[in-house]
Design a protein around this motif. Structure first.
Motif, PDB file in Angstrom:
ATOM      1  N   ASP A 191       0.860  -1.191   0.000  1.00 37.80           N
ATOM      2  CA  ASP A 191       0.000   0.000   0.000  1.00 37.80           C
ATOM      3  C   ASP A 191       0.892   1.237   0.000  1.00 37.80           C
ATOM      4  O   ASP A 191       1.323   1.711   1.051  1.00 37.80           O
ATOM      5  N   LEU A 193       0.186   4.222  -0.480  1.00 36.32           N
ATOM      6  CA  LEU A 193      -0.447   5.403   0.104  1.00 36.32           C
ATOM      7  C   LEU A 193      -0.079   5.602   1.566  1.00 36.32           C
ATOM      8  O   LEU A 193      -0.267   6.692   2.108  1.00 36.32           O
ATOM      9  N   GLN A 209       2.383  12.099  -3.343  1.00 39.87           N
ATOM     10  CA  GLN A 209       1.005  11.627  -3.239  1.00 39.87           C
ATOM     11  C   GLN A 209       0.004  12.745  -3.470  1.00 39.87           C
ATOM     12  O   GLN A 209      -1.058  12.521  -4.074  1.00 39.87           O
ATOM     13  N   TYR A 216      -0.552   6.524  -7.086  1.00 36.73           N
ATOM     14  CA  TYR A 216      -0.142   5.752  -5.912  1.00 36.73           C
ATOM     15  C   TYR A 216      -1.132   4.618  -5.637  1.00 36.73           C
ATOM     16  O   TYR A 216      -0.730   3.504  -5.284  1.00 36.73           O
ATOM     17  N   ARG A 217      -2.407   4.902  -5.790  1.00 36.49           N
ATOM     18  CA  ARG A 217      -3.422   3.859  -5.598  1.00 36.49           C
ATOM     19  C   ARG A 217      -3.302   2.790  -6.678  1.00 36.49           C
ATOM     20  O   ARG A 217      -3.371   1.587  -6.381  1.00 36.49           O
ATOM     21  N   LYS A 218      -3.114   3.213  -7.920  1.00 37.18           N
ATOM     22  CA  LYS A 218      -3.003   2.261  -9.019  1.00 37.18           C
ATOM     23  C   LYS A 218      -1.779   1.369  -8.852  1.00 37.18           C
ATOM     24  O   LYS A 218      -1.780   0.196  -9.264  1.00 37.18           O
ATOM     25  N   SER A 220      -0.547   0.275  -6.049  1.00 36.88           N
ATOM     26  CA  SER A 220      -0.605  -0.459  -4.784  1.00 36.88           C
ATOM     27  C   SER A 220      -1.334  -1.779  -4.957  1.00 36.88           C
ATOM     28  O   SER A 220      -2.538  -1.782  -5.252  1.00 36.88           O
ATOM     29  N   HIS A 223      -4.755  -2.039  -3.232  1.00 36.46           N
ATOM     30  CA  HIS A 223      -5.888  -1.304  -3.786  1.00 36.46           C
ATOM     31  C   HIS A 223      -6.300  -1.799  -5.172  1.00 36.46           C
ATOM     32  O   HIS A 223      -7.332  -1.376  -5.689  1.00 36.46           O
ATOM     33  N   GLN A 224      -5.508  -2.682  -5.760  1.00 35.15           N
ATOM     34  CA  GLN A 224      -5.888  -3.296  -7.034  1.00 35.15           C
ATOM     35  C   GLN A 224      -6.409  -4.717  -6.858  1.00 35.15           C
ATOM     36  O   GLN A 224      -6.833  -5.350  -7.828  1.00 35.15           O
TER      37      GLN A 224
END
Length: 312
Positions: A191, A193, A209, A216-218, A220, A223-224
């Motif tokens: 993660d 983030l 960020q 950053y989410r993509k 991680s 988060h995927q």
């Protein structure tokens, strides 16, 4: 205090020296074959397409004994903060995989900041296509290709493993051939983030960020992660100050919530580098776990979530 500071610097220097020794490599050569125990090795095969921005290479470690049976394979990816080190850091692990009967494809990939995310994911996808293209040559069972990585290499392997056709990262270089059957990952950032804006991350992503939260989410794996992913074996040092153990714990919990087979192997009194240097038992446990999960019997998915904490 000065004495403690000197001792700390000394121990740090010793650790880095051990890391350099522990990651020593065999001599390079074009398709040079080297015998290690009951394995053989082909060095410096180019796996990237001719028009790729950089020519990328892989070393192949495999059982020395000829066999007509198809063999499992492992895509092996080194760490280094997405911007340093090379595939030779993973020589010992790749050789051990070959001893266990795997064809281990130990790769390099493009580095940040010259190449930013998702370039490295695209490299792994190209490596998977190359493995499929070479499957006949190396007698690979393309339904049993696992990913093995440490640190940033574990991050890339884990991200690749959770991608599906509806994810934008699966285009244009992904597809069915890039799917992994299992993952063995150590010291894994899951993660991004949750990290402060350090140089490694900003070089990798292309900014902070605050500037690029979606990137950053993509990038991680946590988060995927969807409801379908291959079995994961995660190992992590409980004293890791670079990639906190909570990164593995949270990802392991998320896998469990989705009924995805996973195991978390905590190494006591280990930091980030010492975990890598003493990863032998974790590698063995991880391969045992994945082989059980991938065995063609109905009982393979019984233990969906396991936590193991060995003695120091």
């Amino acid at each position: 205090m000065h004495a403690i500071s000197r001792l700390t610097r000394y121990l740090t220097a010793m650790l880095l020296s051990l890391l350099a020794v522990g990651c020593s490599s065999y001599p390079l050569g074009f398709e040079e074959t080297l015998a290690v125990a009951d394995t053989r090795r082909l060095d410096a095969l180019t796996y990237s397409p001719p028009d790729w921005p950089e020519a990328l290479q892989a070393d192949i470690h495999m059982p020395a004994t000829a066999s007509n049976d198809l063999r499992p394979a492992a895509l092996v990816v080194h760490g280094g903060g997405w911007q340093r080190r090379d595939r030779h850091d993973m020589d010992a692990i790749a050789a051990r995989l070959a001893e266990r009967g795997y064809v281990a494809i130990n790769i390099d990939y493009r580095f940040a900041p010259t190449y930013r995310f998702p370039a490295q994911v695209h490299d792994l996808q190209q490596a998977m296509h190359w493995i499929h293209d070479q499957a006949g040559r190396f007698r690979i069972d393309t339904g049993r290709i696992i990913g093995v990585g440490y640190s940033s290499g574990a991050h890339l392997i884990s991200l690749l493993a959770v991608l599906k056709a509806d994810n934008s990262l699966d285009s244009p270089y992904g597809g069915p051939e890039t799917r992994l059957a299992g993952v063995l990952a150590g010291g894994t950032p899951t993660d991004l983030l949750t990290f402060d804006d350090g140089r490694l991350l900003t070089d990798f992503i292309g900014g902070t960020q605050a500037e690029y939260p979606a990137r950053y989410r993509k990038a991680s794996p946590l988060h995927q992660l969807g409801n379908n992913a291959p079995p994961f074996f995660l190992f992590h040092g409980n004293l890791d100050g670079l990639v906190p153990v909570e990164q593995a714990e949270d990802f392991h919990a998320a896998l469990g919530e989705r009924d995805i087979a996973s195991a978390l192997y905590r190494l006591k009194l280990r930091g980030h580098f010492t975990t890598f240097l003493t990863a032998g038992t974790a590698i063995e446990q991880g391969l045992d776990f994945l082989e059980e999960q991938l065995a063609p019997t109905p009982a393979t998915t019984q233990a969906a979530s396991v936590i193991m904490t060995p003695s120091p």
